[in-house]
Every structure is written in structure tokens, then in C-alpha cells.
Scaffold this motif. Sequence first.
Motif, PDB file in Angstrom:
ATOM      1  N   ASP A  23       0.855  -1.188   0.000  1.00 61.03           N
ATOM      2  CA  ASP A  23       0.000   0.000   0.000  1.00 61.03           C
ATOM      3  C   ASP A  23       0.892   1.240   0.000  1.00 61.03           C
ATOM      4  O   ASP A  23       1.487   1.594   1.018  1.00 61.03           O
ATOM      5  N   VAL A  24       0.989   1.893  -1.136  1.00 59.33           N
ATOM      6  CA  VAL A  24       1.870   3.053  -1.314  1.00 59.33           C
ATOM      7  C   VAL A  24       1.596   4.133  -0.273  1.00 59.33           C
ATOM      8  O   VAL A  24       2.523   4.783   0.212  1.00 59.33           O
ATOM      9  N   SER A  25       0.344   4.321   0.117  1.00 54.58           N
ATOM     10  CA  SER A  25       0.006   5.364   1.085  1.00 54.58           C
ATOM     11  C   SER A  25       0.584   5.074   2.468  1.00 54.58           C
ATOM     12  O   SER A  25       0.625   5.960   3.316  1.00 54.58           O
ATOM     13  N   ARG A  26       1.074   3.866   2.715  1.00 55.93           N
ATOM     14  CA  ARG A  26       1.627   3.476   4.015  1.00 55.93           C
ATOM     15  C   ARG A  26       3.164   3.476   4.040  1.00 55.93           C
ATOM     16  O   ARG A  26       3.760   3.259   5.086  1.00 55.93           O
ATOM     17  N   PHE A  27       3.812   3.694   2.911  1.00 54.43           N
ATOM     18  CA  PHE A  27       5.276   3.605   2.857  1.00 54.43           C
ATOM     19  C   PHE A  27       5.958   4.459   3.918  1.00 54.43           C
ATOM     20  O   PHE A  27       6.919   4.029   4.539  1.00 54.43           O
ATOM     21  N   THR A  28       5.474   5.682   4.125  1.00 56.97           N
ATOM     22  CA  THR A  28       6.130   6.577   5.089  1.00 56.97           C
ATOM     23  C   THR A  28       5.937   6.119   6.532  1.00 56.97           C
ATOM     24  O   THR A  28       6.673   6.556   7.412  1.00 56.97           O
ATOM     25  N   GLU A  29       4.987   5.240   6.789  1.00 59.11           N
ATOM     26  CA  GLU A  29       4.732   4.756   8.148  1.00 59.11           C
ATOM     27  C   GLU A  29       5.808   3.785   8.629  1.00 59.11           C
ATOM     28  O   GLU A  29       6.051   3.687   9.821  1.00 59.11           O
ATOM     29  N   TRP A  30       6.421   3.054   7.718  1.00 63.44           N
ATOM     30  CA  TRP A  30       7.386   2.050   8.157  1.00 63.44           C
ATOM     31  C   TRP A  30       8.745   2.144   7.463  1.00 63.44           C
ATOM     32  O   TRP A  30       9.675   1.454   7.857  1.00 63.44           O
ATOM     33  N   GLN A  31       8.871   3.003   6.465  1.00 62.06           N
ATOM     34  CA  GLN A  31      10.158   3.213   5.797  1.00 62.06           C
ATOM     35  C   GLN A  31      10.639   4.628   6.118  1.00 62.06           C
ATOM     36  O   GLN A  31      10.182   5.594   5.519  1.00 62.06           O
ATOM     37  N   ARG A 130      21.346  -1.523   2.972  1.00 65.75           N
ATOM     38  CA  ARG A 130      21.441  -2.630   3.929  1.00 65.75           C
ATOM     39  C   ARG A 130      20.957  -2.177   5.310  1.00 65.75           C
ATOM     40  O   ARG A 130      20.172  -2.863   5.963  1.00 65.75           O
ATOM     41  N   SER A 131      21.389  -1.022   5.742  1.00 68.48           N
ATOM     42  CA  SER A 131      20.985  -0.483   7.040  1.00 68.48           C
ATOM     43  C   SER A 131      19.498  -0.125   7.059  1.00 68.48           C
ATOM     44  O   SER A 131      18.780  -0.426   8.018  1.00 68.48           O
ATOM     45  N   GLU A 132      19.023   0.527   5.995  1.00 68.53           N
ATOM     46  CA  GLU A 132      17.614   0.939   5.927  1.00 68.53           C
ATOM     47  C   GLU A 132      16.667  -0.254   5.936  1.00 68.53           C
ATOM     48  O   GLU A 132      15.592  -0.193   6.542  1.00 68.53           O
ATOM     49  N   ILE A 133      17.033  -1.328   5.274  1.00 68.45           N
ATOM     50  CA  ILE A 133      16.152  -2.498   5.208  1.00 68.45           C
ATOM     51  C   ILE A 133      15.948  -3.084   6.599  1.00 68.45           C
ATOM     52  O   ILE A 133      14.816  -3.399   6.986  1.00 68.45           O
ATOM     53  N   VAL A 134      17.004  -3.216   7.357  1.00 69.48           N
ATOM     54  CA  VAL A 134      16.885  -3.762   8.715  1.00 69.48           C
ATOM     55  C   VAL A 134      15.993  -2.857   9.559  1.00 69.48           C
ATOM     56  O   VAL A 134      15.063  -3.328  10.227  1.00 69.48           O
ATOM     57  N   THR A 135      16.235  -1.558   9.514  1.00 72.51           N
ATOM     58  CA  THR A 135      15.424  -0.603  10.279  1.00 72.51           C
ATOM     59  C   THR A 135      13.970  -0.621   9.829  1.00 72.51           C
ATOM     60  O   THR A 135      13.051  -0.615  10.656  1.00 72.51           O
ATOM     61  N   SER A 136      13.738  -0.658   8.526  1.00 73.97           N
ATOM     62  CA  SER A 136      12.369  -0.686   7.992  1.00 73.97           C
ATOM     63  C   SER A 136      11.642  -1.957   8.404  1.00 73.97           C
ATOM     64  O   SER A 136      10.457  -1.907   8.773  1.00 73.97           O
ATOM     65  N   HIS A 137      12.316  -3.088   8.358  1.00 71.37           N
ATOM     66  CA  HIS A 137      11.676  -4.342   8.755  1.00 71.37           C
ATOM     67  C   HIS A 137      11.331  -4.355  10.239  1.00 71.37           C
ATOM     68  O   HIS A 137      10.281  -4.863  10.624  1.00 71.37           O
ATOM     69  N   GLU A 138      12.191  -3.776  11.068  1.00 72.88           N
ATOM     70  CA  GLU A 138      11.879  -3.663  12.499  1.00 72.88           C
ATOM     71  C   GLU A 138      10.639  -2.799  12.705  1.00 72.88           C
ATOM     72  O   GLU A 138       9.758  -3.131  13.497  1.00 72.88           O
ATOM     73  N   LYS A 141       7.480  -4.717  11.468  1.00 73.05           N
ATOM     74  CA  LYS A 141       7.084  -5.746  12.437  1.00 73.05           C
ATOM     75  C   LYS A 141       6.415  -5.105  13.653  1.00 73.05           C
ATOM     76  O   LYS A 141       5.357  -5.559  14.095  1.00 73.05           O
ATOM     77  N   ALA A 142       6.997  -4.046  14.187  1.00 73.47           N
ATOM     78  CA  ALA A 142       6.424  -3.372  15.353  1.00 73.47           C
ATOM     79  C   ALA A 142       5.062  -2.779  15.025  1.00 73.47           C
ATOM     80  O   ALA A 142       4.119  -2.882  15.811  1.00 73.47           O
ATOM     81  N   ARG A 143       4.950  -2.158  13.872  1.00 72.55           N
ATOM     82  CA  ARG A 143       3.685  -1.526  13.466  1.00 72.55           C
ATOM     83  C   ARG A 143       2.568  -2.557  13.354  1.00 72.55           C
ATOM     84  O   ARG A 143       1.474  -2.358  13.863  1.00 72.55           O
ATOM     85  N   LEU A 144       2.845  -3.666  12.692  1.00 70.08           N
ATOM     86  CA  LEU A 144       1.809  -4.675  12.494  1.00 70.08           C
ATOM     87  C   LEU A 144       1.549  -5.475  13.770  1.00 70.08           C
ATOM     88  O   LEU A 144       0.416  -5.872  14.023  1.00 70.08           O
ATOM     89  N   ALA A 147      -0.729  -3.575  16.145  1.00 73.49           N
ATOM     90  CA  ALA A 147      -2.111  -3.522  15.673  1.00 73.49           C
ATOM     91  C   ALA A 147      -2.798  -4.880  15.762  1.00 73.49           C
ATOM     92  O   ALA A 147      -4.000  -4.971  15.557  1.00 73.49           O
ATOM     93  N   GLN A 148      -2.045  -5.940  16.073  1.00 75.15           N
ATOM     94  CA  GLN A 148      -2.579  -7.293  16.060  1.00 75.15           C
ATOM     95  C   GLN A 148      -3.833  -7.443  16.923  1.00 75.15           C
ATOM     96  O   GLN A 148      -4.806  -8.030  16.488  1.00 75.15           O
ATOM     97  N   ALA A 149      -3.801  -6.929  18.124  1.00 74.35           N
ATOM     98  CA  ALA A 149      -4.930  -7.114  19.031  1.00 74.35           C
ATOM     99  C   ALA A 149      -6.210  -6.512  18.473  1.00 74.35           C
ATOM    100  O   ALA A 149      -7.284  -7.092  18.591  1.00 74.35           O
ATOM    101  N   GLY A 150      -6.105  -5.359  17.838  1.00 72.17           N
ATOM    102  CA  GLY A 150      -7.287  -4.713  17.285  1.00 72.17           C
ATOM    103  C   GLY A 150      -7.484  -4.981  15.805  1.00 72.17           C
ATOM    104  O   GLY A 150      -8.390  -4.459  15.203  1.00 72.17           O
ATOM    105  N   HIS A 151      -6.646  -5.775  15.205  1.00 70.67           N
ATOM    106  CA  HIS A 151      -6.634  -6.175  13.805  1.00 70.67           C
ATOM    107  C   HIS A 151      -6.177  -5.076  12.858  1.00 70.67           C
ATOM    108  O   HIS A 151      -5.463  -5.351  11.931  1.00 70.67           O
ATOM    109  N   GLY A 152      -6.572  -3.850  13.070  1.00 68.72           N
ATOM    110  CA  GLY A 152      -6.227  -2.790  12.126  1.00 68.72           C
ATOM    111  C   GLY A 152      -4.781  -2.368  12.241  1.00 68.72           C
ATOM    112  O   GLY A 152      -3.976  -2.996  12.905  1.00 68.72           O
ATOM    113  N   TRP A 153      -4.437  -1.268  11.606  1.00 65.73           N
ATOM    114  CA  TRP A 153      -3.058  -0.791  11.567  1.00 65.73           C
ATOM    115  C   TRP A 153      -2.808   0.271  12.621  1.00 65.73           C
ATOM    116  O   TRP A 153      -1.852   1.007  12.526  1.00 65.73           O
TER     117      TRP A 153
END
Length: 164
Positions: A23-31, A130-138, A141-144, A147-153
Motif C-alpha cells: 500500500d503506497v500510502s503506508r510507505f512513510t509509516e514504516w520506511q 542494507r541499514s535501511e532495510i533492517v530498520t524498515s523491517h523492524e 514488524k512493530a507496526r503490524l 495492531a494485532q490485538a485490534g486487527h487494524g493498523w
Amino acid sequence: MAPIVHSVEISRKPEDVFAYVTDVSRFTEWQEAVVSARPLDEGPVQAGSKVTMTRRVGNRQQTLTTQLTSYDPPRSYSFRGIDGPVRPLGKGVFDAVGDGERTRFTFEIDFEGHGIGKLLVPLFVRRQARSEIVTSHEALKARLASAQAGHGWGPVPCPLCGDR
């Protein structure tokens, strides 16, 4: 050089992770390096769809255009840069883990240098990526996971069901 490859396990179904990551509109939320991103095409996302994105590169901002070369929800996608001196070639794969309630997201990226980009890729771009990918994946993972308990983001609705 070999592509940069990194995986992260996320406690969400592949459908959820794929929907969020693509979802392109979410890129800035985790990258963290993405300043802005927007689709260039009308209609549904598909192979051939284009995105323009502005990223922080060092102390500058660089705008580039990428095009999806494949789009297979919820399993995989791939893209390539189509302009600029540094053009990414990337792929994301989403594998169900265990009972299917978790996902292993594997991201692979390489770069083609054009003009000055031929010098930048080996000296700067690969190390930063290489550095950005690790940070973005962290962050992903934290963002999703949060949101797990409430299902949404979190503060924004889930693109699949509308829940927050």
C-alpha cells in the motif's frame, strides 16, 4: 555483486502483511527514508503500475519512479526503477509460517548505476540500503504487531476490512 536480502517474521497472515507492505500510502509509516510516495496510475494495482517516491539519501532528497514488474497477491511482487542515476531492482516474497497466522517477509534488492550512479552504488547506496532495510523491517514488524490485538493498523483503517 549479490543482491541484499533480508527477512523478518511478522505475527500476521500473509494477506495482511502483503496488503500493508504494497500500500503506497503506508510507505512513510514504516520506511523511515521515504518522505512521500504516490501511485502514478489510476485503477487497481497490477504489473506495470508505477509509483513516484521521494526518499532521503544522506542529507538530500531524491525522487524516483519505480514500476511493478510482477504483482501476485498475497505471495510476491517485484519492481524496478525506471529513472535516475541509481535504479533499484527489488522483490518481496510473503511465506506463511506455522499455522498460517504468521508471515516471513523476504525482501531482496539490487541496484543498477547509470552515469554517476555507477560510482555511487558500490560506495554509498548498498551500505545505506542494507541499514535501511533492517530498520524498515523492524518498524514494519512493530507496526503490524502493535495492531494485532485490534486487527487494524493502529490509527488508520485496515485496507482489508476497515477495522482500526
